[in-house]
Design a protein around this motif. Sequence first.
Motif, PDB file in Angstrom:
ATOM      1  N   VAL A  28       0.831  -1.166   0.015  1.00 38.82           N
ATOM      2  CA  VAL A  28       0.088  -0.092   0.090  1.00 38.82           C
ATOM      3  C   VAL A  28       0.791   1.122   0.065  1.00 38.82           C
ATOM      4  O   VAL A  28       0.646   2.163  -0.718  1.00 38.82           O
ATOM      5  CB  VAL A  28      -0.937  -0.086   1.118  1.00 38.82           C
ATOM      6  N   LYS A  29       1.991   1.429   0.861  1.00 37.92           N
ATOM      7  CA  LYS A  29       2.800   2.428   0.901  1.00 37.92           C
ATOM      8  C   LYS A  29       3.460   2.579  -0.378  1.00 37.92           C
ATOM      9  O   LYS A  29       3.662   3.863  -0.707  1.00 37.92           O
ATOM     10  CB  LYS A  29       3.682   2.356   2.204  1.00 37.92           C
ATOM     11  N   LEU A  30       3.949   1.533  -0.793  1.00 39.69           N
ATOM     12  CA  LEU A  30       4.875   1.488  -1.961  1.00 39.69           C
ATOM     13  C   LEU A  30       3.987   2.179  -3.146  1.00 39.69           C
ATOM     14  O   LEU A  30       4.434   3.150  -3.785  1.00 39.69           O
ATOM     15  CB  LEU A  30       5.163   0.255  -2.467  1.00 39.69           C
ATOM     16  N   MET A  31       2.553   1.659  -3.433  1.00 40.41           N
ATOM     17  CA  MET A  31       1.743   2.029  -4.414  1.00 40.41           C
ATOM     18  C   MET A  31       1.402   3.535  -4.265  1.00 40.41           C
ATOM     19  O   MET A  31       1.286   4.394  -5.285  1.00 40.41           O
ATOM     20  CB  MET A  31       0.592   1.369  -4.665  1.00 40.41           C
ATOM     21  N   ASP A  32       1.232   3.800  -3.223  1.00 42.52           N
ATOM     22  CA  ASP A  32       0.414   5.227  -2.553  1.00 42.52           C
ATOM     23  C   ASP A  32       1.826   6.058  -2.682  1.00 42.52           C
ATOM     24  O   ASP A  32       1.412   7.401  -2.984  1.00 42.52           O
ATOM     25  CB  ASP A  32       0.161   5.115  -1.152  1.00 42.52           C
ATOM     26  N   GLY A  33       3.099   5.942  -2.626  1.00 38.17           N
ATOM     27  CA  GLY A  33       3.922   6.813  -2.890  1.00 38.17           C
ATOM     28  C   GLY A  33       4.736   6.786  -4.372  1.00 38.17           C
ATOM     29  O   GLY A  33       5.616   7.709  -4.475  1.00 38.17           O
ATOM     30  N   TYR A  34       4.295   5.954  -5.242  1.00 36.53           N
ATOM     31  CA  TYR A  34       4.841   5.711  -6.552  1.00 36.53           C
ATOM     32  C   TYR A  34       4.171   6.821  -7.243  1.00 36.53           C
ATOM     33  O   TYR A  34       3.014   6.801  -7.576  1.00 36.53           O
ATOM     34  CB  TYR A  34       4.368   4.436  -7.218  1.00 36.53           C
ATOM     35  N   GLN A  35       5.109   8.094  -7.750  1.00 35.91           N
ATOM     36  CA  GLN A  35       4.594   9.053  -8.515  1.00 35.91           C
ATOM     37  C   GLN A  35       3.883   8.607 -10.029  1.00 35.91           C
ATOM     38  O   GLN A  35       3.078   9.466 -10.355  1.00 35.91           O
ATOM     39  CB  GLN A  35       5.927   9.919  -8.798  1.00 35.91           C
ATOM     40  N   GLU A  36       4.283   7.568 -10.437  1.00 38.85           N
ATOM     41  CA  GLU A  36       3.805   7.355 -11.658  1.00 38.85           C
ATOM     42  C   GLU A  36       2.173   7.033 -11.614  1.00 38.85           C
ATOM     43  O   GLU A  36       1.376   7.354 -12.360  1.00 38.85           O
ATOM     44  CB  GLU A  36       4.499   6.298 -12.675  1.00 38.85           C
ATOM     45  N   LYS A  37       2.000   6.174 -10.561  1.00 42.22           N
ATOM     46  CA  LYS A  37       0.702   6.001 -10.150  1.00 42.22           C
ATOM     47  C   LYS A  37      -0.082   6.989  -9.805  1.00 42.22           C
ATOM     48  O   LYS A  37      -1.469   6.954 -10.124  1.00 42.22           O
ATOM     49  CB  LYS A  37       0.736   4.838  -8.764  1.00 42.22           C
ATOM     50  N   GLY A 158      13.317   1.892  -0.046  1.00 44.96           N
ATOM     51  CA  GLY A 158      14.439   1.576  -1.105  1.00 44.96           C
ATOM     52  C   GLY A 158      13.809   1.491  -2.486  1.00 44.96           C
ATOM     53  O   GLY A 158      14.302   2.081  -3.674  1.00 44.96           O
ATOM     54  N   VAL A 159      12.910   0.355  -2.710  1.00 41.98           N
ATOM     55  CA  VAL A 159      12.187   0.116  -3.814  1.00 41.98           C
ATOM     56  C   VAL A 159      11.497   1.280  -4.509  1.00 41.98           C
ATOM     57  O   VAL A 159      11.572   1.481  -5.582  1.00 41.98           O
ATOM     58  CB  VAL A 159      11.443  -1.055  -3.819  1.00 41.98           C
ATOM     59  N   LEU A 160      10.674   1.994  -3.508  1.00 42.40           N
ATOM     60  CA  LEU A 160      10.128   3.117  -3.773  1.00 42.40           C
ATOM     61  C   LEU A 160      10.949   4.338  -4.677  1.00 42.40           C
ATOM     62  O   LEU A 160      10.669   5.043  -5.356  1.00 42.40           O
ATOM     63  CB  LEU A 160       9.351   3.881  -2.631  1.00 42.40           C
ATOM     64  N   LYS A 161      12.149   4.616  -3.843  1.00 41.97           N
ATOM     65  CA  LYS A 161      13.101   5.590  -4.440  1.00 41.97           C
ATOM     66  C   LYS A 161      13.461   5.145  -5.726  1.00 41.97           C
ATOM     67  O   LYS A 161      13.457   6.004  -6.763  1.00 41.97           O
ATOM     68  CB  LYS A 161      14.375   5.473  -3.619  1.00 41.97           C
ATOM     69  N   ILE A 162      13.725   3.877  -6.049  1.00 45.94           N
ATOM     70  CA  ILE A 162      14.290   3.171  -7.372  1.00 45.94           C
ATOM     71  C   ILE A 162      12.960   3.755  -8.379  1.00 45.94           C
ATOM     72  O   ILE A 162      13.337   4.140  -9.446  1.00 45.94           O
ATOM     73  CB  ILE A 162      14.713   1.703  -7.337  1.00 45.94           C
ATOM     74  N   LEU A 163      11.849   3.255  -8.275  1.00 39.39           N
ATOM     75  CA  LEU A 163      10.904   3.424  -9.069  1.00 39.39           C
ATOM     76  C   LEU A 163      10.525   4.927  -9.111  1.00 39.39           C
ATOM     77  O   LEU A 163      10.371   5.364 -10.419  1.00 39.39           O
ATOM     78  CB  LEU A 163       9.482   2.770  -8.337  1.00 39.39           C
ATOM     79  N   ASN A 164      10.564   5.848  -8.455  1.00 43.37           N
ATOM     80  CA  ASN A 164      10.321   7.068  -8.530  1.00 43.37           C
ATOM     81  C   ASN A 164      11.509   7.892  -9.247  1.00 43.37           C
ATOM     82  O   ASN A 164      11.511   8.667 -10.322  1.00 43.37           O
ATOM     83  CB  ASN A 164      10.044   8.103  -7.334  1.00 43.37           C
ATOM     84  N   ASP A 165      12.656   7.383  -9.083  1.00 49.20           N
ATOM     85  CA  ASP A 165      13.831   7.852  -9.577  1.00 49.20           C
ATOM     86  C   ASP A 165      13.886   7.336 -11.190  1.00 49.20           C
ATOM     87  O   ASP A 165      14.164   8.228 -12.366  1.00 49.20           O
ATOM     88  CB  ASP A 165      15.214   7.355  -9.175  1.00 49.20           C
ATOM     89  N   LYS A 166      13.458   6.341 -11.398  1.00 48.29           N
ATOM     90  CA  LYS A 166      13.358   5.761 -12.707  1.00 48.29           C
ATOM     91  C   LYS A 166      12.157   6.567 -13.825  1.00 48.29           C
ATOM     92  O   LYS A 166      12.420   6.788 -14.826  1.00 48.29           O
ATOM     93  CB  LYS A 166      13.246   4.110 -12.802  1.00 48.29           C
ATOM     94  N   TYR A 167      11.180   6.884 -12.894  1.00 48.06           N
ATOM     95  CA  TYR A 167      10.021   7.407 -13.499  1.00 48.06           C
ATOM     96  C   TYR A 167      10.369   9.006 -13.687  1.00 48.06           C
ATOM     97  O   TYR A 167      10.004   9.137 -14.789  1.00 48.06           O
ATOM     98  CB  TYR A 167       8.934   7.386 -12.494  1.00 48.06           C
ATOM     99  N   LYS A 168      11.167   9.551 -13.034  1.00 52.08           N
ATOM    100  CA  LYS A 168      11.516  11.103 -13.329  1.00 52.08           C
ATOM    101  C   LYS A 168      12.412  11.340 -14.755  1.00 52.08           C
ATOM    102  O   LYS A 168      12.336  12.140 -15.426  1.00 52.08           O
ATOM    103  CB  LYS A 168      12.084  11.593 -12.150  1.00 52.08           C
ATOM    104  N   LYS A 169      12.973  10.133 -15.112  1.00 56.47           N
ATOM    105  CA  LYS A 169      13.733  10.070 -16.199  1.00 56.47           C
ATOM    106  C   LYS A 169      13.332  10.251 -17.475  1.00 56.47           C
ATOM    107  O   LYS A 169      12.169   9.664 -17.826  1.00 56.47           O
ATOM    108  CB  LYS A 169      14.923   8.747 -16.272  1.00 56.47           C
TER     109      LYS A 169
END
Length: 169
Positions: A28-37, A158-169
Motif C-alpha cells: 500500500v505504501k509503495l503504490m501510494d508513494g509511486y509518482q507514476e501511479k 528503497g524500492v520506492l526511491k528506485i521506482l520514482n527515480d526511474k519514472y523521473k527520467k
Amino acid sequence: MKKGIVLFIVALTVVACQQNKIGYVDNVKLMDGYQEKIDVEAKFKTKVEALTKKRDSISQAFQLELQAFQTKAQKMSQKNAQEEYGLLQQKGQFVGQQLQQEEQQLQQQSQTEMDSLVSKVKKEIKAYGAANGYTYILGGGDGGAVLYGEDANNLTEGVLKILNDKYKK
C-alpha cells in the motif's frame, strides 16, 4: 574428536551460507508513494470529470428538449405526440448507450494502465531482490502476507526511491 569439531564447524558454515535473506515491502505504501501511479490516477480523474460534465450537459439538454416536447405535445394529435415521444425515447437511449460505452472504455484504459504499473513494480522488486541478494521479498500492507516484520527488513523505501527515480527520467 578433532574431526568431529571440524565437521561441526564446516556444517555450521555451510548452513550459515545457505541462510535465506528475507525482506518485505508494504504494498500500500509503495503504490501510494509511486509518482507514476499518482500521475495515472490524476489523468484518469480528469478524464472522469470531463465525462461527468459531458453527461450532465447532455442530460440537461435532453431535459430541455423533453420539456419543449411536452409543451408542443399539448397542441399535437395523440398519435403524432406518441410517435414523436417514441423517437425522443430512442434518442435518449442511444445517447445513454454511447455515454456508457465511453465510461466502459475509460475504465478499461485505466485498468490496463494500472495493471502495467503493477507489473512494472513487481519487476522492480524482483530486480531489487536479485541485486541485493534476497531469497524472498514478501508483500505487506493491506491484504499482504507479512503480519509482522522488523523495520530492518522493510524494503519499501528503497524500492520506492528506485521506482520514482526511474519514472523521473
